[in-house]
Write a protein that holds these residues in place. Structure first.
Motif, PDB file in Angstrom:
ATOM      1  N   ILE A   1       7.663   9.960   4.557  1.00 61.39           N
ATOM      2  CA  ILE A   1       8.626   8.973   4.065  1.00 61.39           C
ATOM      3  C   ILE A   1       8.682   9.096   2.547  1.00 61.39           C
ATOM      4  N   ALA A   2       9.851   9.484   2.029  1.00 58.89           N
ATOM      5  CA  ALA A   2      10.047   9.596   0.584  1.00 58.89           C
ATOM      6  C   ALA A   2      10.281   8.203   0.006  1.00 58.89           C
ATOM      7  N   ILE A   3       9.616   7.937  -1.112  1.00 60.76           N
ATOM      8  CA  ILE A   3       9.674   6.630  -1.770  1.00 60.76           C
ATOM      9  C   ILE A   3      10.328   6.807  -3.143  1.00 60.76           C
ATOM     10  N   PRO A   4      11.299   5.966  -3.508  1.00 64.52           N
ATOM     11  CA  PRO A   4      11.943   6.111  -4.816  1.00 64.52           C
ATOM     12  C   PRO A   4      10.968   5.786  -5.949  1.00 64.52           C
ATOM     13  N   SER A   5      11.199   6.416  -7.097  1.00 65.00           N
ATOM     14  CA  SER A   5      10.284   6.257  -8.238  1.00 65.00           C
ATOM     15  C   SER A   5      10.117   4.802  -8.658  1.00 65.00           C
TER      16      SER A   5
ATOM     17  N   LEU B   1       4.608   1.943   7.623  1.00 63.71           N
ATOM     18  CA  LEU B   1       4.740   1.998   6.174  1.00 63.71           C
ATOM     19  C   LEU B   1       4.430   0.637   5.564  1.00 63.71           C
ATOM     20  N   LEU B   2       5.003  -0.417   6.132  1.00 63.88           N
ATOM     21  CA  LEU B   2       4.798  -1.761   5.600  1.00 63.88           C
ATOM     22  C   LEU B   2       3.379  -2.265   5.858  1.00 63.88           C
TER      23      LEU B   2
ATOM     24  N   VAL C   1       4.761   9.289   1.386  1.00 62.51           N
ATOM     25  CA  VAL C   1       3.630   8.902   2.222  1.00 62.51           C
ATOM     26  C   VAL C   1       3.906   9.417   3.632  1.00 62.51           C
ATOM     27  N   THR C   2       2.868   9.595   4.390  1.00 60.23           N
ATOM     28  CA  THR C   2       3.011  10.046   5.769  1.00 60.23           C
ATOM     29  C   THR C   2       2.410   8.993   6.686  1.00 60.23           C
ATOM     30  N   VAL C   3       3.159   8.640   7.711  1.00 52.13           N
ATOM     31  CA  VAL C   3       2.671   7.696   8.713  1.00 52.13           C
ATOM     32  C   VAL C   3       2.732   8.371  10.074  1.00 52.13           C
ATOM     33  N   ARG C   4       1.960   7.853  10.995  1.00 51.53           N
ATOM     34  CA  ARG C   4       1.961   8.369  12.361  1.00 51.53           C
ATOM     35  C   ARG C   4       2.699   7.356  13.232  1.00 51.53           C
TER      36      ARG C   4
ATOM     37  N   ALA D   1       0.737  -0.254   5.803  1.00 44.85           N
ATOM     38  CA  ALA D   1      -0.085   0.468   4.820  1.00 44.85           C
ATOM     39  C   ALA D   1       0.174  -0.022   3.397  1.00 44.85           C
ATOM     40  N   TYR D   2       1.407  -0.421   3.103  1.00 40.01           N
ATOM     41  CA  TYR D   2       1.802  -0.852   1.753  1.00 40.01           C
ATOM     42  C   TYR D   2       2.595  -2.152   1.874  1.00 40.01           C
ATOM     43  N   PRO D   3       1.926  -3.261   2.181  1.00 43.02           N
ATOM     44  CA  PRO D   3       2.636  -4.512   2.470  1.00 43.02           C
ATOM     45  C   PRO D   3       3.515  -5.031   1.341  1.00 43.02           C
ATOM     46  N   VAL D   4       3.178  -4.742   0.102  1.00 44.14           N
ATOM     47  CA  VAL D   4       4.001  -5.240  -1.007  1.00 44.14           C
ATOM     48  C   VAL D   4       5.404  -4.622  -0.977  1.00 44.14           C
ATOM     49  N   LEU D   5       5.562  -3.473  -0.330  1.00 41.29           N
ATOM     50  CA  LEU D   5       6.896  -2.877  -0.203  1.00 41.29           C
ATOM     51  C   LEU D   5       7.850  -3.804   0.541  1.00 41.29           C
ATOM     52  N   GLY D   6       7.322  -4.593   1.450  1.00 42.31           N
ATOM     53  CA  GLY D   6       8.171  -5.473   2.241  1.00 42.31           C
ATOM     54  C   GLY D   6       9.024  -6.396   1.399  1.00 42.31           C
TER      55      GLY D   6
END
Length: 94
Positions: free
Chosen positions: A8-12, A38-39, A24-27, A41-46
């Motif tokens: 999953i590509a994440i913007p800068s 993704l959320l 990041v890579t998720v299964r 692993a990185y809850p603040v992204l939500g």
């Protein structure tokens, strides 16, 4: 459905939310599961991606390969090797 590793590509603008990672890579087995992982692993992204549960902010797009997920009927699409997701965040100003 068998889970696979999907990048999953994440913007800068959001790298601070992923510890500086631009990808990041998720299964996961489906698009929805990949987003959920993704959320998890990185809850603040939500808070940066969604204005309420399940509702993306207007300036955020998530692409499945070349397709904008906003126009898909469902995110329960099975993932296959070679698939990738890309998060895009529009920038505006004046």
């Amino acid at each position: 459905m068998t889970p696979i590793d999907v990048p999953i590509a994440i913007p800068s603008m959001l790298h601070a939310n992923t510890g500086g990672l631009n990808e990041v890579t998720v299964r996961a087995a489906t698009i929805q599961e990949a987003i959920d992982m993704l959320l998890k692993a990185y809850p603040v992204l939500g808070t940066n991606l969604y204005e309420s549960p399940g509702v993306l902010r207007p300036h955020v797009w998530i692409f499945y390969n070349e397709d904008n997920t906003r126009w898909m009927d469902s995110l329960d699409v099975p993932l296959k090797p070679g698939d990738r997701l890309t998060v895009l965040q529009a920038v505006s100003g004046g």
